[in-house]
Design an enzyme around this catalytic site. Sequence first.
Site, mmCIF file in Angstrom:
data_model
loop_
_atom_site.group_PDB
_atom_site.id
_atom_site.type_symbol
_atom_site.label_atom_id
_atom_site.label_comp_id
_atom_site.label_asym_id
_atom_site.label_seq_id
_atom_site.Cartn_x
_atom_site.Cartn_y
_atom_site.Cartn_z
ATOM 1 N N GLU B 70 0.944 -1.602 -0.665
ATOM 2 C CA GLU B 70 -0.132 0.318 -0.403
ATOM 3 C C GLU B 70 1.094 1.454 -0.108
ATOM 4 O O GLU B 70 0.461 2.325 -0.279
ATOM 5 C CB GLU B 70 -1.244 0.416 0.839
ATOM 6 C CG GLU B 70 -2.425 -1.412 1.309
ATOM 7 C CD GLU B 70 -1.937 -2.261 1.507
ATOM 8 O OE1 GLU B 70 -0.605 -2.377 1.620
ATOM 9 O OE2 GLU B 70 -2.352 -3.496 1.212
ATOM 10 N N PHE B 132 -11.149 -8.425 13.624
ATOM 11 C CA PHE B 132 -10.415 -8.570 12.775
ATOM 12 C C PHE B 132 -9.940 -7.008 11.796
ATOM 13 O O PHE B 132 -10.693 -6.675 10.970
ATOM 14 C CB PHE B 132 -10.712 -9.986 12.105
ATOM 15 C CG PHE B 132 -8.973 -10.413 10.803
ATOM 16 C CD1 PHE B 132 -8.377 -10.417 11.603
ATOM 17 C CD2 PHE B 132 -9.522 -10.456 9.354
ATOM 18 C CE1 PHE B 132 -7.278 -10.943 10.639
ATOM 19 C CE2 PHE B 132 -8.510 -10.330 8.523
ATOM 20 C CZ PHE B 132 -7.785 -10.989 9.591
ATOM 21 N N GLN B 133 -8.330 -7.031 11.427
ATOM 22 C CA GLN B 133 -8.438 -6.053 10.770
ATOM 23 C C GLN B 133 -8.679 -4.636 11.359
ATOM 24 O O GLN B 133 -9.403 -3.773 9.499
ATOM 25 C CB GLN B 133 -8.202 -5.998 9.441
ATOM 26 C CG GLN B 133 -7.265 -7.151 8.627
ATOM 27 C CD GLN B 133 -7.273 -7.338 7.383
ATOM 28 O OE1 GLN B 133 -8.177 -7.187 6.408
ATOM 29 N NE2 GLN B 133 -6.068 -7.863 7.341
ATOM 30 N N LYS B 182 -17.814 -1.862 5.634
ATOM 31 C CA LYS B 182 -17.929 -2.613 4.881
ATOM 32 C C LYS B 182 -19.429 -2.811 4.326
ATOM 33 O O LYS B 182 -19.627 -2.840 3.700
ATOM 34 C CB LYS B 182 -17.800 -4.307 4.960
ATOM 35 C CG LYS B 182 -17.255 -4.679 4.141
ATOM 36 C CD LYS B 182 -16.990 -6.301 4.633
ATOM 37 C CE LYS B 182 -16.644 -7.218 3.358
ATOM 38 N NZ LYS B 182 -16.093 -8.197 3.644
ATOM 39 N N MET B 496 23.847 10.238 2.464
ATOM 40 C CA MET B 496 24.102 11.100 2.933
ATOM 41 C C MET B 496 24.014 11.659 4.906
ATOM 42 O O MET B 496 24.772 12.500 4.849
ATOM 43 C CB MET B 496 22.308 11.911 2.994
ATOM 44 C CG MET B 496 22.252 13.473 3.238
ATOM 45 S SD MET B 496 23.395 14.811 2.454
ATOM 46 C CE MET B 496 22.260 15.049 1.270
#
Lengths: 202, 581
Positions: B70, B132-133, B182, B496
């Site tokens: 993602e 869940f999630q 959902k 750097m």
Amino acid sequence: MTDQKHIERQEFNITVYAENQIGLLNRIAIIFTRRKINIDSLNTSPSEIEGIHRFNIVIHETEEVVRKLAGQIEKQVEVLKVYYHTNEDVIWQEMALYKVPTDVIAEKALVERLLRENGARAVVIRKDYTVFETTGHREETDNLIKVLQPYGLIEFVRSARIAIIKNSEGFNRKLREFEQAEPGHEVVENEYLNNRDKVFTM
Amino acid sequence: MKLMLTQEKQATALLEEETKAVSGAEALIIGLLEEGVETIFGYPGGAIMPIYDALYDYQDKLNHILVRHEQGGIHAGQGYARASGKVGVVFATSGPGATNLVTGLADAMIDSTPLVCITGQVFAHLLGTDAFQETDIINITTPVTKWNHQVTNAEEIPEALAKAFYIAKSGRPGPVVIDITKNAQIQKFDFAGYKPCNHIRSYRPKPIVRKEYIEQAAELINQAKKPFVLWGQGVMLGSAEQEFKTFIEKSGIPAAWTILGAGALPSDHSHNVGMLGMHGNYGPNVLTNECDVLIAIGMRFDDRVTGRLDKYAKQAKVIHLDIDPSEIDKNVKTTVPVWGDCKETLPLLTELVQEKKHTEWLQRFREYEAQEVETVIKDELFPTSEELTMGEVIQQLNELTKGEAIVVSDVGQHQMVACRYAKLNHTRSNITSGGAGTMGFALPAAIGAKFGAPNRPVVAVIGDGGVQMTIQELGTIMQSGVDVKIIILNNQFLGMVRQWQELFNDRRYSFVDITSPDYITVAKGYHIEGKRVSKREELTSSLEEMLNHKGSFLLEVMVTKENNVFPMVPQGCSVSEIRLK
């Protein structure tokens, strides 16, 4: 405005007019927390206009920082307008409730006098306890705690500060302007620029 | 109580299913099409499945790019938005899918990139139950979004989406998250059609321009002997490149850029005097503390630009043009604030400024430039040392692309080199993570940039550190067939940090020695052509081969290990204390 005023920390009352939206309190709060600034007092409640909430936030900071905070709060999509004022520019009150045993109050005439002196009034009187209420500045409500402590103060609670801005015209007219798709020229958009110091010199 | 209501509504919705026309998920897709969305970067998962199911029927109209992570998705969305000027759209599922967006959101927030991110969320009745999630993505993303909103009812979807697009792209742009439970995706409702949003009463994207401030600004500029313009990305975000050019050409004022502003005025424009800030050019930094009027346009005086603030342009009167009032007076005190959209303010200002040349003043910049060329640039771009330098790679690239390419850079030494030396003929050609400094940005952003500007060559310039952070996006390149040229400048160090350790920590190289896989083999595994080059005589032909190759190509260039980026304004120093070595 002197430079001194900019760098001196003092109490500021920040007034926020905003939509009544879930999550907005958090959005506003994190603007303070990201700079590690403690909010001394926070009141949020519906304003005189339906659907618009008014926040009163009190912090101890320099004007420089408060101005930047106000800008960053006003930038939030659901915030309509932010003002900030010193204590001299507002009329402010806090409310406090005190629970004390009724028998002590009933027996001691002195207590009644003390309550009267402190502008307290009874809200509930029961056989076992009595609840008094007072409003005032922090020192005043603090003072009554000290007064009642020897008489068995059972419980105390204080509200956040609410403040009325001395030189404001309310928010109704301003809101009508916000509701127009195209703001007119007199609109406040550049208001803070109006008020800025006349530093421009040639 | 509210929860019960939602459940009740759900139940009714199920009963009335036949009479209801469209699911929330489908309404979302229709809304995206109405907003003119063509490309979506995303990754499916449990809580966003109904949206992906609806998307299935619209594959001919919406190009969904399946990313590999993602974070890659959102950086691709950023690259798309930065290259095209349109809103980038990203899909992710709930929980880890959504939290993987956070870095990209923070990056887009600080770099003012318009994004609409749609995240799936667990069923409304499960909110707050550690389902869940389930993660509280609204609260997680609040500090890194311009606006975010959770939708628990399908009927709210069209309006929320319309607001999201309006907020993301108007005013000072920024990322928006719409979190859709959902049940709201599944729920069917009477969809009355999509109405774009163009007004929110609590939100004023830009003010009415106040002429008196323009007049004051013009007066200051007209009296100035040594005026100096600093411009930032605001010029591009406001699509005011032409207005800006006209202003510069009429007023004759030398102009320098922040790294996000690069390209708004072509690199070889007579009044473009170079880059500002820590690794910017010599003249612009030194002369910031000598100019008499400083005109900042669409930039925010980042600390990497200003160095030590109490020694920054103290002698100058400051004019600040910005659309975001909270930027005015934030870091640098303004003499004349010009709050507004630079597309409107610049023409007004141009009208009032006198036509001037400022030849001598401009010459001062060129003198400093000559010194910088002699001490720094010559050795960087045309080295005589045995090993290759990063600068000469960019220089050779410039020769071959003639400044027509979009250059996407990651974060670190190579980024500074790419930004300093890349020749840019066009606006929206320099895509890099500025404010956030997100390593791993370039590879996915380059993918997005190519989709955003399919007719332009896109070259990603990445270090050996950053590329390993999002190297999985080679998979996205493989599957989508997108044509991205990848140059890895490999100095076998986190360069750097190593440079700072060398200069400020007595060469105590603490965990900056990074190993690399065989990138050519990795690329081959993804069916991407690749080549490694370490000899000067092979550099140009290899770059040519890369650019002429049909499809993506990975070119690993082995560069000298311990090279430093100069000039440099050390942290805590004033811009005029810039070091050439």
